[in-house]
Every structure is written in C-alpha cells, then in structure tokens.
Design a protein around this motif. Structure first.
Motif, PDB file in Angstrom:
ATOM      1  N   ASP A 284       0.834  -1.202   0.000  1.00 46.98           N
ATOM      2  CA  ASP A 284       0.000   0.000   0.000  1.00 46.98           C
ATOM      3  C   ASP A 284       0.870   1.254   0.000  1.00 46.98           C
ATOM      4  OD1 ASP A 284       0.840  -0.753   2.594  1.00 46.98           O
ATOM      5  OD2 ASP A 284      -0.708   0.489   3.510  1.00 46.98           O
ATOM      6  N   LEU A 285       2.028   1.186   0.690  1.00 48.13           N
ATOM      7  CA  LEU A 285       2.921   2.341   0.732  1.00 48.13           C
ATOM      8  C   LEU A 285       3.660   2.507  -0.598  1.00 48.13           C
ATOM      9  CD1 LEU A 285       4.379   2.063   4.350  1.00 48.13           C
ATOM     10  CD2 LEU A 285       2.250   3.106   3.549  1.00 48.13           C
ATOM     11  N   MET A 286       3.926   1.408  -1.278  1.00 49.52           N
ATOM     12  CA  MET A 286       4.548   1.497  -2.603  1.00 49.52           C
ATOM     13  C   MET A 286       3.618   2.206  -3.585  1.00 49.52           C
ATOM     14  SD  MET A 286       6.352  -2.272  -2.794  1.00 49.52           S
ATOM     15  CE  MET A 286       7.470  -1.997  -4.162  1.00 49.52           C
ATOM     16  N   LYS A 287       2.317   1.972  -3.446  1.00 47.35           N
ATOM     17  CA  LYS A 287       1.345   2.675  -4.295  1.00 47.35           C
ATOM     18  C   LYS A 287       1.373   4.168  -4.014  1.00 47.35           C
ATOM     19  CE  LYS A 287      -1.928  -1.162  -4.842  1.00 47.35           C
ATOM     20  NZ  LYS A 287      -3.303  -1.644  -4.534  1.00 47.35           N
ATOM     21  N   LEU A 288       1.502   4.538  -2.742  1.00 44.30           N
ATOM     22  CA  LEU A 288       1.591   5.958  -2.396  1.00 44.30           C
ATOM     23  C   LEU A 288       2.851   6.580  -2.989  1.00 44.30           C
ATOM     24  CD1 LEU A 288       0.459   6.013   1.352  1.00 44.30           C
ATOM     25  CD2 LEU A 288      -0.848   6.733  -0.655  1.00 44.30           C
ATOM     26  N   GLN A 289       3.948   5.820  -2.990  1.00 43.39           N
ATOM     27  CA  GLN A 289       5.188   6.318  -3.585  1.00 43.39           C
ATOM     28  C   GLN A 289       5.005   6.579  -5.074  1.00 43.39           C
ATOM     29  OE1 GLN A 289       8.681   3.923  -2.811  1.00 43.39           O
ATOM     30  NE2 GLN A 289       9.827   4.826  -4.477  1.00 43.39           N
ATOM     31  N   ARG A 290       4.330   5.664  -5.764  1.00 44.11           N
ATOM     32  CA  ARG A 290       4.115   5.843  -7.201  1.00 44.11           C
ATOM     33  C   ARG A 290       3.227   7.057  -7.504  1.00 44.11           C
ATOM     34  NH1 ARG A 290       3.992   0.045  -7.060  1.00 44.11           N
ATOM     35  NH2 ARG A 290       1.718   0.007  -6.923  1.00 44.11           N
ATOM     36  N   SER A 291       2.414   7.452  -6.528  1.00 42.49           N
ATOM     37  CA  SER A 291       1.552   8.619  -6.730  1.00 42.49           C
ATOM     38  C   SER A 291       2.237   9.919  -6.295  1.00 42.49           C
ATOM     39  CB  SER A 291       0.236   8.448  -5.950  1.00 42.49           C
ATOM     40  OG  SER A 291       0.466   8.471  -4.550  1.00 42.49           O
ATOM     41  N   GLY A 292       3.515   9.833  -5.940  1.00 43.59           N
ATOM     42  CA  GLY A 292       4.283  11.040  -5.639  1.00 43.59           C
ATOM     43  C   GLY A 292       4.316  11.446  -4.183  1.00 43.59           C
ATOM     44  N   ARG A 293       3.830  10.584  -3.267  1.00 42.05           N
ATOM     45  CA  ARG A 293       3.854  10.927  -1.836  1.00 42.05           C
ATOM     46  C   ARG A 293       5.287  10.821  -1.289  1.00 42.05           C
ATOM     47  NH1 ARG A 293      -0.902  11.090  -3.507  1.00 42.05           N
ATOM     48  NH2 ARG A 293      -2.727  11.152  -2.141  1.00 42.05           N
ATOM     49  N   ALA A 294       5.476  11.394  -0.087  1.00 42.06           N
ATOM     50  CA  ALA A 294       6.812  11.465   0.523  1.00 42.06           C
ATOM     51  C   ALA A 294       7.171  10.167   1.227  1.00 42.06           C
ATOM     52  CB  ALA A 294       6.871  12.635   1.504  1.00 42.06           C
ATOM     53  N   ILE A 295       7.252   9.074   0.449  1.00 40.78           N
ATOM     54  CA  ILE A 295       7.615   7.764   0.991  1.00 40.78           C
ATOM     55  C   ILE A 295       8.548   7.097   0.000  1.00 40.78           C
ATOM     56  CG2 ILE A 295       5.482   6.838   0.028  1.00 40.78           C
ATOM     57  CD1 ILE A 295       6.934   4.396   0.992  1.00 40.78           C
ATOM     58  N   PHE A 296       9.534   6.373   0.519  1.00 38.63           N
ATOM     59  CA  PHE A 296      10.516   5.715  -0.347  1.00 38.63           C
ATOM     60  C   PHE A 296      10.689   4.274   0.111  1.00 38.63           C
ATOM     61  CE2 PHE A 296      14.899   4.630  -1.614  1.00 38.63           C
ATOM     62  CZ  PHE A 296      14.835   4.918  -2.972  1.00 38.63           C
ATOM     63  N   SER A 297      10.464   3.312  -0.814  1.00 38.37           N
ATOM     64  CA  SER A 297      10.664   1.897  -0.527  1.00 38.37           C
ATOM     65  C   SER A 297      11.958   1.444  -1.177  1.00 38.37           C
ATOM     66  CB  SER A 297       9.500   1.055  -1.065  1.00 38.37           C
ATOM     67  OG  SER A 297       8.345   1.242  -0.286  1.00 38.37           O
ATOM     68  N   PHE A 298      12.791   0.770  -0.404  1.00 34.46           N
ATOM     69  CA  PHE A 298      14.099   0.343  -0.901  1.00 34.46           C
ATOM     70  C   PHE A 298      14.280  -1.142  -0.630  1.00 34.46           C
ATOM     71  CE2 PHE A 298      18.606  -0.529  -0.091  1.00 34.46           C
ATOM     72  CZ  PHE A 298      19.162  -0.121  -1.304  1.00 34.46           C
ATOM     73  N   LYS A 299      14.525  -1.902  -1.690  1.00 31.86           N
ATOM     74  CA  LYS A 299      14.782  -3.341  -1.537  1.00 31.86           C
ATOM     75  C   LYS A 299      16.274  -3.565  -1.343  1.00 31.86           C
ATOM     76  CE  LYS A 299      14.230  -7.876  -3.673  1.00 31.86           C
ATOM     77  NZ  LYS A 299      13.826  -8.632  -4.884  1.00 31.86           N
ATOM     78  N   LEU A 300      16.652  -4.146  -0.219  1.00 28.42           N
ATOM     79  CA  LEU A 300      18.053  -4.425   0.077  1.00 28.42           C
ATOM     80  C   LEU A 300      18.446  -5.748  -0.579  1.00 28.42           C
ATOM     81  CD1 LEU A 300      20.489  -3.317   1.651  1.00 28.42           C
ATOM     82  CD2 LEU A 300      19.780  -4.726   3.589  1.00 28.42           C
ATOM     83  N   GLU A 301      19.364  -5.675  -1.528  1.00 27.67           N
ATOM     84  CA  GLU A 301      19.818  -6.862  -2.238  1.00 27.67           C
ATOM     85  C   GLU A 301      21.017  -7.471  -1.515  1.00 27.67           C
ATOM     86  OE1 GLU A 301      18.158  -7.952  -4.738  1.00 27.67           O
ATOM     87  OE2 GLU A 301      17.167  -6.260  -5.748  1.00 27.67           O
ATOM     88  N   GLY A 302      21.508  -8.600  -2.046  1.00 21.73           N
ATOM     89  CA  GLY A 302      22.670  -9.244  -1.458  1.00 21.73           C
ATOM     90  C   GLY A 302      23.947  -8.457  -1.701  1.00 21.73           C
TER      91      GLY A 302
END
Length: 466
Positions: A284-302
C-alpha cells in the motif's frame, strides 16, 4: 548557456561525489558517465575498452545511478538518459554543490539523542556504500522510508549504520531517535501509547490518553511536528497478512488500522521520518510512492562479491581462488556467509577447499534455519507455491533459468483452473519481493528469465521427496 562536454561533466560530478561521499570516481564510472553524456550504448564502450556489457550495465552502471541519485538528484532519480539534463539544470542554477559542507558551515558531530529503545551495536559492516548514499538522500526527502529484503540481508544493520552516519557526519539533523523492535506485533493503539510515552513533550499536558486509536495518532503527529524525530520500527513484517489467499489487503485483520496510520504520517505536514524494516514490502505504501507521496521503498539486495569476500578475509580464510565458488549459492546473504565462514574457520582450519569437498553434506544443516526464515509456504498464495514448485522441477536444465513466456505456456497445464497473465505477473512480483526467485534479462532480446536460488531449489526438491 555554454555547452558542457563530457570531460567537464565528469570533472563536475567527480568533485560533487568527493564533496558528498568522500571518494573519487573510478575509471569504470567515468566511462559510463561519458557514454551517458554522449548518448552511447553500453556495447559501444565494451567494444572500445574490452569491457563486459553485463558488468558495465548491471554492476558499474546500476550502482553509479544509485550513487548519483543520492548526491545529484535532489529528490529526482538519476538515470543514464536523464543524467545530462539534470546536471546541466543544476549547474545553470548554481545549486550543484549547495548542499556540500563548507568551512563556514561545519557539519554537526553530536549524536542524535536516543529517547526510546536502542539501535543494535553493529560491529562489522561490509560494502553498501552506494546504498547508504541513496538512503541518506531519501531520508532527507521523505516522511517514511521502508527498507525490505530477505532475512539475513542486514536491514537492521543498514538502518543502524544509516543513523550513525546522519548523526555524526551529514544533514539532516534529527532532534531525537526512537528505535522499537516490533517483531511481537503490537497493536496500533499499544504502539502509539508507547511512542507518546517516550516523546513526553512538555507541550502535551500529562493527562489520560485518548481512548480512540485515531485520536492517539493525531496526538503523535502533533508531537513529531513540534520537533524533528526519527522513529525506527524494526521487523515490521509482523503486521502484514500471513495468508495471501484470503485477501489482497496488505495487513492482517487485527492490524488493519496501520494502513490508515502510515498514510496519515506520510501526508501530514512535519519534518520527522519513520523507518520501517521488513522482510516483505508494504504494497500500500509502494502505491503511495508511485503517486508522488513522501515515501521511499528500498529493496536491500545481497552483497556483491567484493564485499562478501571481505567477510571471508576478516575471518582469515584460505584458498582465495575458491572464494567465488563458495559464495555463489548464497546470493550475497551476509548472515549466511558469516555462518558458513565461522564453520570453515572452526572445523576446517580456515580452508575453503576442504569445506567445498564436503559441501553437499553440510549445506542442508548449515542453512536450514536461514531457509526456514525466508521460505514460509503458509505466507504464500497457492499460485506462488505452484510457481516455486514448477521452477524447482526444472532441475535437468543446464542453467536452471526458465523464460517468462515458457512459464505462460507450461504452467497453466499443471494447474486445475484457468490462470490469467495478470495473476501470474502479480505472483512473480511477490516472489521477487520476497527474494524467493532470481530474475535475469537477455542482453539482446530483453526477454525475462527466472530461476530459484540454489539452496531454496534444493530445499523444495528435498521436501517433495519426503
């Protein structure tokens, strides 16, 4: 405005990276910047300088764009196609080095006061320099930062290291830090009461807390609007739905209020930030990010091979020519690499070659716990499990990769009901978010290929034999 050539661009970017990240660009990075500036393809550079296209694009290029997004982007994502326009715009406005520290404006060296909980004490931290730069920029420009990835990838260590860096070296400065491990799944009402107790602001009179959860949320938002707070909620996957077959809602039923709460935090006017670490993304927060809200999702890779090798070097392991062979099955999982390195040190006198001789017998025992944490069938949909089973049974293939188009053709035959392409894509995205599959694209055709991590594949096949 005077036209800037590629060498002038490289020099400007090099100075900016040195000012903000404390290092210089290497030769590989300069080649990629030159190619981007002159609109060259990676294959042109590779042909001229005898480089691997895959290395330039997936290793050097990928990390460089993350780095430049942090030091140059100012909230805008820097890519190969957008580098020139972003840099020219910054240079034209004179804002290129505006955020770099200066002698007249020294950086703050005092730690953030901790008023609740305690971050983990990170003794060793390998690699991740590029990721840290990107996260430092993100935390300065958002109200919610989600760091997610597989168990053992170092999400808590990354958060603690990030806090240490912004505390002692760079902006932004926070007035206080609260670190909460929420692995036990507290209710929203209980968590809010706990956070308000930690904050204890004089402007909020000591009185009986409201009974309504949303009134408590309003009180917390008021509190974090009065001073700049950094709130870290570690192991936040406890709130997410365990059974994906029953609902598309991100949260378990008893935690449904969290969705509204996080949205209020993101949309309210304040300069505080909340960090969530999780094994799974908050969709749900990733959707907010795509709509330009002040949230950032970061996937930590190996970890990359170099950083993973530093773990083995710290342990003093021998047979360096065998290190890459040792590391390959573990996909850069720091916890798994630490575990296998400690076993090699303890039982095989630090000899990687001796361990590899017995690897088949030891792998299952060593990584049973890691796999149990990462692979939880009860949290997957029926289709998720079908895809994993299908990929595991491709054991006779030379490289184990299966094309997405092949899956479309073959998987419906194995399922009792019809399967839509959108359902299949959604399921593959979920498995990728959970780090349960490995994706690759053909360099020429761009066709998508999938396979299972080696240890997970072995685990699923062994389950089927029981």
């Amino acid at each position: 405005m005077r036209t800037i050539n590629s060498q002038e661009a490289i020099k400007a970017i090099d100075e900016l990276v040195f000012a903000k990240a404390g290092r210089r660009l290497n030769q590989d990075e300069k080649l990629v910047i030159e190619a981007a500036w002159e609109d060259k393809e990676y294959k042109e550079i590779a042909a001229t300088f005898a480089y691997s296209i895959d290395r330039l694009q997936r290793d050097v290029g990928r990390k460089l764009w993350i780095l430049l997004t942090g030091v140059l982007g100012n909230g805008e994502k820097v890519t190969k196609k957008r580098l020139r326009s972003i840099l020219e715009r910054r240079m034209a406005t004179g804002s290129l080095l505006s955020s770099a520290p200066s002698q007249s404006n020294p950086v703050n060296t005092s730690a953030i006061p901790i008023i609740g909980g305690q971050p983990p004490n990170v003794q060793t931290f390998f690699g991740r320099e590029v990721e840290l730069i990107g996260l430092r920029d993100a935390i300065a420009n958002c109200r919610c930062l989600v760091i997610y990835g597989a168990p053992g990838f170092g999400k808590s260590a990354m958060s603690a290291t990030l806090i240490e860096e912004i505390s002692t070296k760079r902006q932004p400065e926070f007035d206080c830090l609260i670190w909460k491990s929420v692995h036990y799944g507290p209710t929203l009402k209980g968590l809010l009461a706990n956070l308000l107790d930690d904050l204890a602001l004089p402007a909020i009179p000591e009185q009986q807390l409201p009974q309504s959860t949303q009134e408590l949320a309003t009180l917390l938002i008021k509190a974090i609007s009065m001073r700049r707070c950094l709130l870290v909620l570690d192991s936040a996957e406890a709130w997410l739905r365990k059974d994906r077959n029953s609902s598309f809602n991100s949260y378990s039923e008893q935690y449904s209020e969290y969705g509204v709460f996080f949205r209020r935090i993101i949309e309210a006017k304040h300069s505080s930030c909340i960090i969530l670490t999780s094994r799974e993304p908050f969709r749900d927060l990733m959707k907010l990010q795509r709509s330009g809200r002040a949230i950032f999702s970061f996937k930590l890779e190996g970890l990359d091979v170099k950083a993973a090798g530093e773990i083995l070097q710290t342990r003093g392991l021998a047979d360096e020519h065998k290190w890459e062979q040792l590391l390959e099955p573990y996909l850069g999982n720091p916890a798994a690499i630490e575990l296998v390195a400690s076993r090699i040190e303890k039982f095989f006198s630090g000899s990687v070659a001796k361990f590899l001789h017995y690897q088949t017998e030891l792998t299952s025992e060593i990584f049973r716990e890691t796999l149990a944490e990462q692979y939880q069938p009860e949290r997957l949909s029926v289709l998720d499990r079908q895809i994993l089973s299908y990929l595991a049974q491709r054991a006779d293939d030379v490289n184990d990769f299966v094309s997405f188009l092949q899956i479309i053709e073959e998987l419906p035959v194995r399922l009792p009901s019809s399967l839509s392409i959108s359902e299949l894509m959604r399921s593959i995205e979920n498995l990728n978010d959970l780090c349960l599959i490995v994706k690759s694209k053909n360099r020429e055709t761009k066709e998508l290929f999938l396979k299972l991590p080696p240890l997970l594949k072995k685990h699923i096949l062994q389950e089927k034999q029981v």
